[in-house]
Scaffold this motif. Sequence first.
Motif, PDB file in Angstrom:
ATOM      1  N   UNK A 174       0.719  -1.070   0.135  1.00 30.29           N
ATOM      2  CA  UNK A 174       0.174  -0.163  -0.145  1.00 30.29           C
ATOM      3  C   UNK A 174       0.672   1.199   0.368  1.00 30.29           C
ATOM      4  N   UNK A 175       1.562   1.395   1.246  1.00 31.75           N
ATOM      5  CA  UNK A 175       2.966   2.524   0.850  1.00 31.75           C
ATOM      6  C   UNK A 175       3.346   2.632  -0.588  1.00 31.75           C
ATOM      7  N   UNK A 176       3.866   1.238  -1.078  1.00 33.00           N
ATOM      8  CA  UNK A 176       4.494   1.670  -3.014  1.00 33.00           C
ATOM      9  C   UNK A 176       3.534   2.800  -3.507  1.00 33.00           C
ATOM     10  N   UNK A 177       1.746   2.306  -3.395  1.00 33.86           N
ATOM     11  CA  UNK A 177       1.453   2.628  -3.992  1.00 33.86           C
ATOM     12  C   UNK A 177       1.558   4.566  -4.069  1.00 33.86           C
ATOM     13  N   UNK A 178       1.447   5.006  -2.880  1.00 28.53           N
ATOM     14  CA  UNK A 178       2.229   6.442  -3.013  1.00 28.53           C
ATOM     15  C   UNK A 178       2.937   6.987  -3.214  1.00 28.53           C
ATOM     16  N   UNK A 179       4.337   6.546  -3.889  1.00 26.93           N
ATOM     17  CA  UNK A 179       5.730   6.977  -3.653  1.00 26.93           C
ATOM     18  C   UNK A 179       5.485   7.884  -4.061  1.00 26.93           C
ATOM     19  N   UNK A 180       6.497   8.866  -3.966  1.00 28.53           N
ATOM     20  CA  UNK A 180       6.535  10.397  -4.403  1.00 28.53           C
ATOM     21  C   UNK A 180       7.129  10.284  -5.086  1.00 28.53           C
ATOM     22  N   UNK A 181       8.851   9.422  -5.348  1.00 27.64           N
ATOM     23  CA  UNK A 181       9.558   9.826  -6.341  1.00 27.64           C
ATOM     24  C   UNK A 181      10.260   8.302  -6.530  1.00 27.64           C
ATOM     25  N   UNK A 182      11.238   8.236  -7.558  1.00 26.64           N
ATOM     26  CA  UNK A 182      11.479   6.709  -7.913  1.00 26.64           C
ATOM     27  C   UNK A 182      12.457   6.502  -6.860  1.00 26.64           C
ATOM     28  N   UNK A 183      13.230   7.073  -6.217  1.00 26.02           N
ATOM     29  CA  UNK A 183      13.917   6.282  -4.754  1.00 26.02           C
ATOM     30  C   UNK A 183      13.483   6.080  -3.887  1.00 26.02           C
ATOM     31  N   UNK A 184      12.307   6.658  -3.352  1.00 26.93           N
ATOM     32  CA  UNK A 184      11.640   6.257  -2.424  1.00 26.93           C
ATOM     33  C   UNK A 184      10.517   4.637  -3.157  1.00 26.93           C
ATOM     34  N   UNK A 185      10.208   4.796  -4.072  1.00 29.12           N
ATOM     35  CA  UNK A 185       9.525   3.539  -4.328  1.00 29.12           C
ATOM     36  C   UNK A 185      10.467   2.419  -4.972  1.00 29.12           C
ATOM     37  N   UNK A 186      12.267   2.378  -4.870  1.00 28.51           N
ATOM     38  CA  UNK A 186      13.094   2.019  -4.779  1.00 28.51           C
ATOM     39  C   UNK A 186      13.167   1.367  -3.849  1.00 28.51           C
ATOM     40  N   UNK A 187      13.321   2.000  -2.658  1.00 24.68           N
ATOM     41  CA  UNK A 187      13.623   1.173  -0.894  1.00 24.68           C
ATOM     42  C   UNK A 187      11.944   0.962  -0.481  1.00 24.68           C
ATOM     43  N   UNK A 188      10.927   0.763  -1.043  1.00 30.18           N
ATOM     44  CA  UNK A 188      10.009   0.232  -0.365  1.00 30.18           C
ATOM     45  C   UNK A 188       9.507  -1.136  -1.400  1.00 30.18           C
ATOM     46  N   UNK A 189      10.029  -1.178  -2.755  1.00 31.76           N
ATOM     47  CA  UNK A 189      10.132  -2.597  -3.537  1.00 31.76           C
ATOM     48  C   UNK A 189      10.897  -3.255  -2.809  1.00 31.76           C
ATOM     49  N   UNK A 190      12.266  -2.648  -2.396  1.00 25.42           N
ATOM     50  CA  UNK A 190      12.822  -3.415  -2.043  1.00 25.42           C
ATOM     51  C   UNK A 190      12.849  -3.826  -0.033  1.00 25.42           C
ATOM     52  N   UNK A 191      11.856  -3.537   0.353  1.00 24.69           N
ATOM     53  CA  UNK A 191      11.110  -3.762   1.890  1.00 24.69           C
ATOM     54  C   UNK A 191      10.164  -4.792   1.218  1.00 24.69           C
ATOM     55  N   UNK A 192       9.019  -4.983  -0.077  1.00 27.17           N
ATOM     56  CA  UNK A 192       7.672  -5.535  -0.397  1.00 27.17           C
ATOM     57  C   UNK A 192       9.085  -7.215  -0.411  1.00 27.17           C
ATOM     58  N   UNK A 193      10.192  -7.364  -1.046  1.00 25.96           N
ATOM     59  CA  UNK A 193      10.568  -8.037  -1.646  1.00 25.96           C
ATOM     60  C   UNK A 193      11.419  -8.874  -1.031  1.00 25.96           C
ATOM     61  N   UNK A 194      11.579  -7.992   1.049  1.00 24.25           N
ATOM     62  CA  UNK A 194      11.511  -8.953   2.121  1.00 24.25           C
ATOM     63  C   UNK A 194      10.627  -9.750   2.926  1.00 24.25           C
ATOM     64  N   UNK A 195       9.556  -8.896   2.652  1.00 19.83           N
ATOM     65  CA  UNK A 195       8.429  -9.227   3.159  1.00 19.83           C
ATOM     66  C   UNK A 195       8.008 -10.338   2.502  1.00 19.83           C
ATOM     67  N   UNK A 196       7.695 -10.163   1.034  1.00 19.11           N
ATOM     68  CA  UNK A 196       8.089 -11.600  -0.206  1.00 19.11           C
ATOM     69  C   UNK A 196       8.873 -12.780  -0.296  1.00 19.11           C
ATOM     70  N   UNK A 197      10.276 -12.592   0.589  1.00 16.10           N
ATOM     71  CA  UNK A 197      10.943 -13.764   0.428  1.00 16.10           C
ATOM     72  C   UNK A 197      10.880 -14.956   1.289  1.00 16.10           C
ATOM     73  N   UNK A 198       9.554 -14.766   2.525  1.00 16.40           N
ATOM     74  CA  UNK A 198       9.432 -15.421   3.688  1.00 16.40           C
ATOM     75  C   UNK A 198       8.805 -15.994   3.084  1.00 16.40           C
ATOM     76  N   UNK A 199       7.401 -15.566   2.045  1.00 17.89           N
ATOM     77  CA  UNK A 199       6.233 -15.963   2.291  1.00 17.89           C
ATOM     78  C   UNK A 199       6.223 -17.905   1.576  1.00 17.89           C
ATOM     79  N   UNK A 200       7.158 -17.803   0.604  1.00 21.03           N
ATOM     80  CA  UNK A 200       7.069 -19.339  -0.462  1.00 21.03           C
ATOM     81  C   UNK A 200       8.085 -20.141   0.465  1.00 21.03           C
ATOM     82  N   UNK A 201       8.733 -19.778   1.518  1.00 23.99           N
ATOM     83  CA  UNK A 201       9.452 -20.547   2.905  1.00 23.99           C
ATOM     84  C   UNK A 201       8.467 -21.237   3.371  1.00 23.99           C
TER      85      UNK A 201
END
Length: 533
Positions: A174-201
């Motif tokens: 949800x926070x990614x959807x309101x990213x005001x700039x590219x670099x904040x978008x990058x950081x939020x996608x990094x955090x989303x990757x961190x959370x998604x990486x634990x789902x499969x295992x």
Amino acid sequence: MSSHKKELDDLRSPLLPLVGTHTTTIHGQPPLETLSVDQMLTKYCGEFGFWQFRHFVLTCMAWALDALHTMVMIFADREPSWACEPNSGCVWDSVKSVCELEPGSWRWDGSEGWSTVAEWGLVCGQKYKVGLVQALFFCGSMIAGGVFGHLSDTRLGRKGSLMIVCLMNIIFGLLTSISPSYWIYVVLRLFTGFSSGGVGVCAFVLAIEPIGPSMRGIAGMSTFYFYSTGIALLSGIAYIFQSWRFLYIASSIPSIIFLVFMLPFISESPRWYLVHGKTDEAMKIMHKIAKSNGKNLPENVYLVLEKEARSCYQRSTVEIGMDEVITGSVLDVIKSPLTRKRLILLMVINFTSACVYFGLNLNATNLETNIYLSVLLNSAAEMPAYLLTAILIDRFGRKPLGVGTQWFSGIFCLIGSLMGSQGNWKVLRTMCGVLGIFGMAGTYNLLYVYAMELFPTVVRNAALGSARQVGQIGAMLVPFVVVMDASLSFMVFGACGIVGGILTLFLPETLNTPLYDTLNGMEDETNKLPMLA
């Protein structure tokens, strides 16, 4: 004198009755029958009844969420179509890229908010930023594989870890959807990757551990149906919500539904309870499984670790009450020569497989076809792959099937690298990509089943998480390959498929082997059967 002799005889007698004898225990009760989880499922509870089916479906719903949060980048970071500005002298059909045109002579065909590429101008000299954000997503996944693999084996458990990663997915999505700039978008996608990486295992191990040995392979191969269904669902969501911001909101809503309405009805793994000394909790789940499956689990049957179940002595009621906590980490996997070899091989195979699987999916943007149709075809190609491998996994074994599916994918990727991008060649290249996905989807799912059987319960998630971490390194690299050239991409994916198949030849076959609970139990059994080394 006779009383003294009787006392000596009592001291010489075994404290624990021998297995298979009819000796009674205290107060004339029949001897306790101590069984491992696999033995209890097979003999009393049922290997795959209604309880396991419900638990399996609910838990595997998390795989669809993982697909949504991972593959959303295909649509959010795509390069939209463009058109020439009137009276600009621009000729649309004479150039291949906007980079060949003068600034101001062209415009995006539609709203600039349709994708991050259009909104932040990620083209030409800035195109590497598309690969960067995708690579950092997989970097977060790589870190999470080890972190949540360890936490789910130790403190949080399988279900606790799954709850945490799903909650994080919702917040960061949800926070990614309101990213005001590219670099904040990058950081939020990094955090989303961190959370998604634990789902499969977490979801895979939690779904499979309560299932009996004869059904484990088929069930394990069926988990990815949910992942490919998630990708297909994403195609429809992206078609409806074409703005990348609305797309991130829409793709986060299913995670909210799962967390509120499905996760409360999922049970913790009885194997996790057992190795953490919570035998009573494990037994409660086993009784629920038996009752739900229409079976009867006798009161005098008790769970023990698989090594103790194979012991020549039974436990007394007093001993069984003394639960023992057994823990392990990836360091224990590395210290053991047996599991160290397996882990290294599995890591490299996960690396090559992730390169091919994620690369072919992300490569849909390079095929110059309808992106929604391409992604839908890729997800549709995965489903028959899961069905075929599920049918064959217990007939041919894990190793032959793993080798065959990787080589199948690699060969068609190499053929695709020779195809052009015009006319019928473009269609043939697309079909090679679909067949490549077909082969590698079967491999990617098979590796989860294989990894579960290669490592014991006490370190299973840690080992699987570590292998997944290395796989995410491969996924981190492919976005940079994808943004370069379609032919080069196919060539790289083909080589990875061939190499991965060769390395699989060095793993042991695990067909019809039990799920071990401890490293000692696995090592003892392997010493008896060297073919498992």
